[in-house]
Design a protein around this motif. Structure first.
Motif, PDB file in Angstrom:
ATOM      1  N   GLY A 330       4.441  -1.602  19.604  1.00  6.07           N
ATOM      2  CA  GLY A 330       4.804  -0.551  18.664  1.00  6.07           C
ATOM      3  C   GLY A 330       4.911  -1.104  17.260  1.00  6.07           C
ATOM      4  N   GLU A 331       4.749  -0.261  16.274  1.00 10.89           N
ATOM      5  CA  GLU A 331       4.869  -0.649  14.861  1.00 10.89           C
ATOM      6  C   GLU A 331       5.636   0.440  14.129  1.00 10.89           C
ATOM      7  OE1 GLU A 331       3.962  -3.456  13.540  1.00 10.89           O
ATOM      8  OE2 GLU A 331       2.739  -4.283  15.179  1.00 10.89           O
ATOM      9  N   THR A 332       6.200   0.060  12.949  1.00  9.97           N
ATOM     10  CA  THR A 332       6.984   0.994  12.141  1.00  9.97           C
ATOM     11  C   THR A 332       6.388   1.085  10.740  1.00  9.97           C
ATOM     12  OG1 THR A 332       9.015   0.501  13.350  1.00  9.97           O
ATOM     13  CG2 THR A 332       9.251   1.528  11.208  1.00  9.97           C
ATOM     14  N   VAL A 333       6.256   2.313  10.265  1.00  8.93           N
ATOM     15  CA  VAL A 333       5.774   2.567   8.901  1.00  8.93           C
ATOM     16  C   VAL A 333       6.819   3.422   8.192  1.00  8.93           C
ATOM     17  CG1 VAL A 333       4.008   3.687   7.488  1.00  8.93           C
ATOM     18  CG2 VAL A 333       3.347   2.393   9.526  1.00  8.93           C
ATOM     19  N   THR A 334       7.178   3.029   6.953  1.00  7.44           N
ATOM     20  CA  THR A 334       8.137   3.799   6.165  1.00  7.44           C
ATOM     21  C   THR A 334       7.410   4.502   5.033  1.00  7.44           C
ATOM     22  OG1 THR A 334       9.934   2.260   6.666  1.00  7.44           O
ATOM     23  CG2 THR A 334      10.222   3.700   4.763  1.00  7.44           C
TER      24      THR A 334
END
Length: 498
Positions: A330-334
Motif C-alpha cells: 500500500g502507499e499513501t498520497v496527500t
C-alpha cells in the motif's frame, strides 16, 4: 412244352424269394441312410487370446434336418439370424453341412463339447446320438506386443476451459504398449493480459501418468477469475514452470496438439489457452479528510488475486501524481488543501472521485466578546492544525467578515450601541451560529451600578457642615476605589466556543 412238376415248383419258390428280397430292400434302405454326424476343431486367436471352436454338423440324407436339443460347453455357439439351426440335405449340389462357431476366452476351460438331435420333418425320423468334444488343454495367450519407448507412442486428447475451470483427457492409442509410463500435466497461471504476456505465476495444476494399466487420464484445474493462461503438456510435477518470465523456460512443443515435437504425438485441439476479462490486481482507494484541509489517500493492492503492480494516478486541480503500488502493498498520497475535487484512476478500477469534508472531531474556533460603554470587541481564535475559518460577525446593523488562519486570531471592534448581543456565523463549518450576549453595564452612572439613592437622573446634593471634613475624607477613599471599579466595569470579557 410242359415242365415237369419238380422243376416248376423250384422255379416258383425262387421267383417269390427274389420278389421278397426286393421289397425288403425298398422298405429298409431309407431308414439306413438317415444319418447326422459332428466333428470339431479349435484354433487360438493370438491377437486376443481367444480359442475359436468350429463345429461341423453333417446330414447324409437328401432332405433337410432340423437341429434340436442343442447343448454346448463352456459357452453357447454363435447364431446368425432367428429360428432353428437346419442341416441342409445332401442333394442338388449342397454339401449337407452346417458350421457353428464357439468362442472360449480365458484358460480355465480344458475342453469344449456339443450334443444335439436331428429331425427330418419329411418322415419324422430322429437321430439323437450326436455328440463330440474338442481338447482345449493347450495354452492360448495373445502374442506378446513389443513395447514402445517413451517419446514414440501415439495419443489423442481433449482440452477445454469453461468458467473457472479447465479439463483435459489424454488417452493412449489402441494397440500401443508402453515400455514405461508417460506423465502429463495440466497447469493454470495468473497472467498480466488476456493475450500471452509475462510474467505469469502458477495458480493450480494436476498431473497423471499414462501406462498400460491406466491408458487414459483426466486432469482438472481451477482457473483464476482474471487474465489467465492454461497449458497441457507432456511432463510431470517436476517439469512445471512456477513462474514464466521474459527470458525464462517455456513448454514449447511439449504442449499437446503442437505441430511437432513431443506434443505433436497427441491428436486433438491445441492444448493451451489465453484469455480473461480483467487484470489480476485488486486496486482499492480509501480517502480520509484531515482537519487541516488536506486529504490522505490510502492506495492498496493486497487483494486475493493481486499478483501485479498497479499504477494509481491522482489528480485534483493542478495537483497530479502517479504512484506504483507493488502486489500486497500500500502507499499513501496527500492532496494539499484547497486543491479541489480529487480523481483517482487505476487499471481494473472505476474512477474514484472525492471532495474534502470537515471531519467531525476537528477543533472548532472560539469567540471572545469584550464590551464597555464605548466599544464592543469580538475576537475569533482558530486553533492549530485546522483549515482557515471564515467568520461573519454581526452587531446591531453592522456586519464584518474575517478569515482566520490556523493558530491565529482576528479582532473586530464595533461602536457600542443598544444591541445586547452579537452574532457570529462560520459559513464554511457545519456549526450553529453563536449568539454572544454582551455584559449589561450601567453606563449612565459612569459604568457603575447607580447613584446610591433617589432617582438615577437626579444627582445628589453635596453634603456640607461640621462633618464635611470627615465626609470629604471618606469620599476621597471611595473616589479612588470607585475609579478602580469604573475601569474594571468598563471592560467585561466573555468567551464563547463555536
Amino acid at each position: 412244352m410242359k415242365l415237369n412238376s419238380p422243376l416248376r415248383r423250384a422255379a416258383t419258390v425262387l421267383a417269390g424269394a427274389l420278389i421278397g428280397l426286393g421289397g425288403a430292400a425298398v422298405v429298409t434302405s431309407p431308414a439306413a441312410a438317415h444319418d447326422s454326424t459332428v466333428r470339431g476343431e479349435a484354433i487360438c486367436d493370438t491377437a486376443t487370446g481367444t480359442r475359436i471352436v468350429t463345429w461341423t454338423l453333417t446330414n447324409d440324407w437328401p432332405a433337410d434336418a432340423t437341429v434340436t436339443d442343442l447343448k454346448t460347453t463352456p459357452t453357447d455357439v454363435e447364431k446368425a439370424g432367428e429360428g432353428n439351426f437346419v442341416i441342409p440335405g445332401k442333394t442338388g449340389g449342397r454339401n449337407g453341412e452346417l458350421v457353428l462357431t464357439q468362442k472360449v476366452t480365458g484358460g480355465d476351460a480344458k475342453e469344449a463339447t456339443i450334443s444335439f438331435a436331428s429331425l427330418w420333418s419329411t418322415d419324422g425320423f430322429t437321430d439323437g446320438k450326436n455328440s463330440a468334444r474338442v481338447d482345449l488343454s493347450k495354452p492360448c495367450a495373445p502374442a506378446e506386443t513389443p513395447c514402445v519407448e517413451a517419446g514414440q507412442a501415439g495419443f489423442h486428447h481433449t482440452f477445454g476451459v469453461t468458467g473457472n475451470g479447465s479439463t483435459a483427457t489424454v488417452t493412449l492409442n489402441d494397440g500401443v504398449k508402453l515400455c514405461e509410463g508417460e506423465p502429463v500435466t495440466l497447469v493454470s497461471y495468473f497472467a498480466p493480459k488476456p493475450q500471452f504476456a509475462v510474467p505469469q505465476y502458477e495458480y493450480d495444476h494436476d498431473s497423471g501418468t499414462i501406462d498400460n494399466e491406466h491408458r487414459s487420464v483426466t486432469l482438472n484445474v481451477d482457473v483464476p477469475d482474471c487474465n489467465t493462461q492454461v497449458d497441457l503438456f507432456f511432463g510431470g510435477e517436476d517439469d512445471i514452470i512456477s513462474e514464466i518470465t521474459e527470458n525464462g523456460s517455456r513448454y514449447g512443443d511439449k504442449k499437446l496438439g503442437s505441430k511437432n515435437g513431443l506434443g505433436g504425438r497427441s491428436k486433438g485441439p491445441q492444448g493451451w489457452y489465453n484469455g480473461g476479462t480483467k487484470g489480476c490486481q485488486t486496486p482499492a482507494v480509501e480517502p480520509l479528510s484531515q482537519c487541516d484541509g488536506t486529504v490522505t489517500l490510502n492506495l492498496s493492492n493486497n487483494g486475493k488475486i493481486s499478483k501485479y503492480a498497479i499504477d494509481f494516478t491522482v489528480k485534483a486541480g493542478e495537483f497530479s501524481k502517479t504512484v506504483t503500488v507493488a502486489p500486497g502493498k500500500g502507499e499513501t498520497v496527500t492532496v494539499p488543501a484547497g486543491a479541489g475535487t480529487i480523481t483517482v484512476s487505476a487499471e481494473g478500477m472505476e474512477n474514484v472521485t472525492y471532495d474534502w469534508a470537515a471531519p467531525e472531531d476537528c477543533a472548532l474556533p472560539t469567540v471572545i466578546v469584550e464590551n464597555d460603554c464605548d466599544t464592543v470587541a469580538i475576537t475569533v481564535e482558530n486553533p492549530e492544525g485546522v483549515t482557515p475559518a471564515t467568520a461573519k460577525i454581526t452587531y446591531g446593523d453592522k456586519t464584518e467578515t474575517v478569515t482566520v488562519a490556523a493558530g491565529k486570531s482576528e479582532k473586530v471592534t464595533f461602536k457600542a450601541g443598544k444591541a445586547t448581543y452579537a452574532t457570529v456565523e462560520f459559513p464554511g463549518l457545519d456549526v450553529e451560529p453563536i449568539k454572544a450576549t454582551l455584559e449589561k453595564l450601567d453606563c449612565e452612572n459612569g459604568g457603575g451600578g447607580g447613584t446610591g439613592g433617589g432617582d438615577k437622573d437626579e444627582p445628589s446634593l453635596p453634603v456640607t457642615g461640621p462633618v464635611a471634613g470627615g465626609i470629604a475624607g471618606g469620599a476621597a477613599l471611595l473616589l479612588i476605589a470607585g475609579g478602580v471599579l469604573f475601569v474594571i466595569a468598563r471592560r467585561r470579557k466573555i468567551t464563547f466556543t463555536a
